[in-house]
Scaffold this motif. Structure first.
Motif, PDB file in Angstrom:
ATOM      1  N   ARG B  24       8.652  -0.143  -6.542  1.00 30.83           N
ATOM      2  CA  ARG B  24       8.561   1.109  -5.795  1.00 30.83           C
ATOM      3  C   ARG B  24       7.127   1.359  -5.366  1.00 30.83           C
ATOM      4  O   ARG B  24       6.184   0.866  -5.984  1.00 30.83           O
ATOM      5  CB  ARG B  24       9.059   2.280  -6.655  1.00 30.83           C
ATOM      6  CG  ARG B  24      10.513   2.239  -6.940  1.00 30.83           C
ATOM      7  CD  ARG B  24      11.349   2.177  -5.682  1.00 30.83           C
ATOM      8  NE  ARG B  24      11.260   3.386  -4.913  1.00 30.83           N
ATOM      9  CZ  ARG B  24      12.161   4.354  -4.922  1.00 30.83           C
ATOM     10  NH1 ARG B  24      13.226   4.241  -5.681  1.00 30.83           N
ATOM     11  NH2 ARG B  24      12.024   5.419  -4.174  1.00 30.83           N
ATOM     12  N   ARG B  25       6.977   2.137  -4.282  1.00 31.83           N
ATOM     13  CA  ARG B  25       5.627   2.414  -3.785  1.00 31.83           C
ATOM     14  C   ARG B  25       5.347   3.894  -3.722  1.00 31.83           C
ATOM     15  O   ARG B  25       4.237   4.294  -3.397  1.00 31.83           O
ATOM     16  CB  ARG B  25       5.472   1.792  -2.404  1.00 31.83           C
ATOM     17  CG  ARG B  25       5.705   0.307  -2.494  1.00 31.83           C
ATOM     18  CD  ARG B  25       6.230  -0.208  -1.225  1.00 31.83           C
ATOM     19  NE  ARG B  25       5.129  -0.626  -0.382  1.00 31.83           N
ATOM     20  CZ  ARG B  25       5.268  -0.861   0.902  1.00 31.83           C
ATOM     21  NH1 ARG B  25       6.431  -0.697   1.452  1.00 31.83           N
ATOM     22  NH2 ARG B  25       4.237  -1.245   1.608  1.00 31.83           N
ATOM     23  N   ASN B  26       6.332   4.701  -4.028  1.00 32.72           N
ATOM     24  CA  ASN B  26       6.115   6.139  -4.118  1.00 32.72           C
ATOM     25  C   ASN B  26       5.480   6.446  -5.471  1.00 32.72           C
ATOM     26  O   ASN B  26       6.023   6.099  -6.515  1.00 32.72           O
ATOM     27  CB  ASN B  26       7.468   6.837  -3.984  1.00 32.72           C
ATOM     28  CG  ASN B  26       7.327   8.329  -3.913  1.00 32.72           C
ATOM     29  OD1 ASN B  26       6.341   8.888  -4.363  1.00 32.72           O
ATOM     30  ND2 ASN B  26       8.318   8.983  -3.351  1.00 32.72           N
ATOM     31  N   ALA B  27       4.316   7.096  -5.458  1.00 35.16           N
ATOM     32  CA  ALA B  27       3.565   7.287  -6.698  1.00 35.16           C
ATOM     33  C   ALA B  27       4.347   8.119  -7.713  1.00 35.16           C
ATOM     34  O   ALA B  27       4.260   7.876  -8.924  1.00 35.16           O
ATOM     35  CB  ALA B  27       2.230   7.954  -6.385  1.00 35.16           C
ATOM     36  N   ILE B  28       5.146   9.078  -7.250  1.00 30.26           N
ATOM     37  CA  ILE B  28       5.895   9.913  -8.186  1.00 30.26           C
ATOM     38  C   ILE B  28       6.972   9.098  -8.889  1.00 30.26           C
ATOM     39  O   ILE B  28       7.184   9.221 -10.098  1.00 30.26           O
ATOM     40  CB  ILE B  28       6.512  11.106  -7.436  1.00 30.26           C
ATOM     41  CG1 ILE B  28       5.398  11.965  -6.852  1.00 30.26           C
ATOM     42  CG2 ILE B  28       7.357  11.944  -8.356  1.00 30.26           C
ATOM     43  CD1 ILE B  28       5.906  13.065  -5.988  1.00 30.26           C
ATOM     44  N   VAL B  29       7.657   8.225  -8.134  1.00 31.04           N
ATOM     45  CA  VAL B  29       8.692   7.388  -8.746  1.00 31.04           C
ATOM     46  C   VAL B  29       8.058   6.413  -9.724  1.00 31.04           C
ATOM     47  O   VAL B  29       8.639   6.101 -10.778  1.00 31.04           O
ATOM     48  CB  VAL B  29       9.494   6.664  -7.658  1.00 31.04           C
ATOM     49  CG1 VAL B  29      10.577   5.811  -8.269  1.00 31.04           C
ATOM     50  CG2 VAL B  29      10.118   7.665  -6.719  1.00 31.04           C
ATOM     51  N   ILE B  30       6.850   5.937  -9.415  1.00 31.65           N
ATOM     52  CA  ILE B  30       6.166   5.044 -10.352  1.00 31.65           C
ATOM     53  C   ILE B  30       5.869   5.778 -11.657  1.00 31.65           C
ATOM     54  O   ILE B  30       6.068   5.243 -12.746  1.00 31.65           O
ATOM     55  CB  ILE B  30       4.885   4.488  -9.698  1.00 31.65           C
ATOM     56  CG1 ILE B  30       5.266   3.496  -8.610  1.00 31.65           C
ATOM     57  CG2 ILE B  30       4.002   3.828 -10.724  1.00 31.65           C
ATOM     58  CD1 ILE B  30       4.099   2.922  -7.884  1.00 31.65           C
ATOM     59  N   LEU B  31       5.427   7.038 -11.556  1.00 27.85           N
ATOM     60  CA  LEU B  31       5.192   7.831 -12.770  1.00 27.85           C
ATOM     61  C   LEU B  31       6.488   8.000 -13.559  1.00 27.85           C
ATOM     62  O   LEU B  31       6.494   7.939 -14.797  1.00 27.85           O
ATOM     63  CB  LEU B  31       4.618   9.184 -12.408  1.00 27.85           C
ATOM     64  CG  LEU B  31       3.115   9.230 -12.132  1.00 27.85           C
ATOM     65  CD1 LEU B  31       2.718  10.611 -11.674  1.00 27.85           C
ATOM     66  CD2 LEU B  31       2.351   8.876 -13.382  1.00 27.85           C
ATOM     67  N   MET B  32       7.607   8.205 -12.841  1.00 25.63           N
ATOM     68  CA  MET B  32       8.887   8.362 -13.538  1.00 25.63           C
ATOM     69  C   MET B  32       9.284   7.072 -14.243  1.00 25.63           C
ATOM     70  O   MET B  32       9.848   7.100 -15.347  1.00 25.63           O
ATOM     71  CB  MET B  32       9.972   8.768 -12.546  1.00 25.63           C
ATOM     72  CG  MET B  32       9.926  10.229 -12.206  1.00 25.63           C
ATOM     73  SD  MET B  32      11.410  10.736 -11.377  1.00 25.63           S
ATOM     74  CE  MET B  32      10.928  10.518  -9.703  1.00 25.63           C
ATOM     75  N   CYS B  33       8.986   5.915 -13.622  1.00 22.68           N
ATOM     76  CA  CYS B  33       9.307   4.648 -14.271  1.00 22.68           C
ATOM     77  C   CYS B  33       8.466   4.457 -15.535  1.00 22.68           C
ATOM     78  O   CYS B  33       8.937   3.882 -16.523  1.00 22.68           O
ATOM     79  CB  CYS B  33       9.074   3.492 -13.313  1.00 22.68           C
ATOM     80  SG  CYS B  33      10.257   3.458 -11.973  1.00 22.68           S
TER      81      CYS B  33
END
Lengths: 170, 99
Positions: B24-33
Motif C-alpha cells: 500500500r502507498r497510502n500512509a494511513i493504511v500503512i499505519l493501520m497495517c
C-alpha cells in the motif's frame, strides 16, 4: 472437534478475513472498519486466554481511542478520490506478494518445531491468572520503572503530536 | 491445543500486515497495517503467557499497547503535516530524503 475449538476457528477465520480486507480494500474508511473488526477478534482471543484485563483494555484503548483517531484523520483528509491503485506492478509489490507466503511458512515451521515448554515460570497470583488485581500488583511492584517510563513516553508523544499537527502561521 | 493454534493465526496476521506495509502507498493504511502487526505479536504474547501460566506476557502487551497509542498519535500527526504541505497522503510523494 470440540465446541471451544469451533469457536476459536470461527474467530480466527473472521480475524484473517478482516485483516485481508484491511490491506486490500481501496477505501481507507472501510479499512478502518475492518481493522476494528480485527481488533475485536483479537480481544475475544484475549478473553479465551484468560486475559480479562487486556480484553477490556483492547476494546477501550484500541477499538475505542486509537481507531477513533484513525477515523478522524481519514475523514479530515478526505482521501476518497486519490485512492486509485496504480496499475504499474512494481518490483516491490511483486516481491511482497512472493515474500508474504514465505514469511508465513518460515514462522509456521519455527512454531511447529519449537521445543516443548515443559517448565514454565508460573507466578504466584493473589486473585488468579490474568486478573486486574494481579496486573496492577505487577505493574506497581516489579515493573514500576517501566510503567513510569511509559508515562513519560505518552507525554512526549502527546506534545509531539500537537506540535506536528499545528498550523504554522506564516 | 489452543496455545499451539493461536500463534499460527498470529503468524498469518503478522504476514498480512507486513505485506500490507509493502504494497500500500497510502500512509494511513500503512499505519493501520503496523497496528495489525503489533496486534499479531500481542496475540502470541497472550497465548504463551497462558501456556506458561506467567503474567509477564500480559505486562508486555500492556506496554506494546502504550507504544502503539503513542505511535498512532505521532504518525497521524506527521500524516496531517505532510498532507497540508503536499495535498496528498501518498508515501511516494514524500521523497526528499529517499536514497
Amino acid at each position: 472437534m470440540s465446541s471451544q475449538m469451533l469457536v476459536v476457528n470461527g474467530i480466527a477465520f473472521v480475524a484473517i478475513f478482516s485483516a485481508l480486507m484491511v490491506v486490500f480494500h481501496r477505501n481507507p474508511m472501510m479499512s478502518v472498519v475492518f481493522l476494528i473488526v480485527n481488533l475485536i477478534c483479537i480481544a475475544l482471543f484475549f478473553l479465551l486466554l484468560q486475559a480479562q484485563f487486556l480484553f477490556a483494555i483492547q476494546i477501550i484503548v484500541y477499538a475505542g481511542a486509537i481507531m477513533v483517531l484513525f477515523v478522524f484523520v481519514v475523514m479530515l483528509l478526505n482521501l476518497r478520490q486519490e485512492e486509485k491503485l496504480h496499475p504499474t506492478w512494481r518490483i516491490q509489490r511483486i516481491l511482497a506478494f512472493l515474500g508474504g507466503p514465505l514469511l508465513v511458512g518460515a514462522l509456521w515451521t519455527a512454531l511447529w518445531h519449537r521445543s516443548p515448554s515443559s517448565e514454565g515460570f508460573p507466578g504466584s497470583f493473589v486473585s488468579g491468572f490474568g486478573s486486574t488485581e494481579d496486573m496492577g500488583r505487577l505493574l506497581f511492584s516489579d515493573y514500576l520503572f517501566q510503567f513510569e517510563a511509559a508515562s513519560v513516553l505518552l507525554v512526549v508523544a502527546m506534545i509531539g503530536a500537537v506540535i506536528l499537527a499545528r498550523r504554522k502561521e506564516s | 491445543m489452543m496455545t499451539s493454534f493461536l500463534p499460527l493465526v498470529a503468524a498469518v496476521l503478522f504476514s498480512i500486515g507486513a505485506v500490507g506495509v509493502l504494497v500500500r502507498r497510502n500512509a494511513i493504511v500503512i499505519l493501520m497495517c503496523i497496528e495489525l502487526m503489533l496486534n499479531a505479536v500481542n496475540l502470541t504474547f497472550a497465548s504463551y503467557s497462558y501456556e506458561l501460566r506467567s503474567m509477564t506476557g500480559h505486562i508486555f502487551i500492556f506496554f506494546v499497547m502504550t507504544v502503539a497509542a503513542a505511535e498512532a498519535a505521532v504518525g497521524l500527526g506527521i500524516v496531517i503535516a505532510v498532507f497540508r504541505k503536499r495535498q496528498s497522503a501518498d508515501v511516494d510523494d514524500v521523497n526528499l530524503m529517499r536514497w
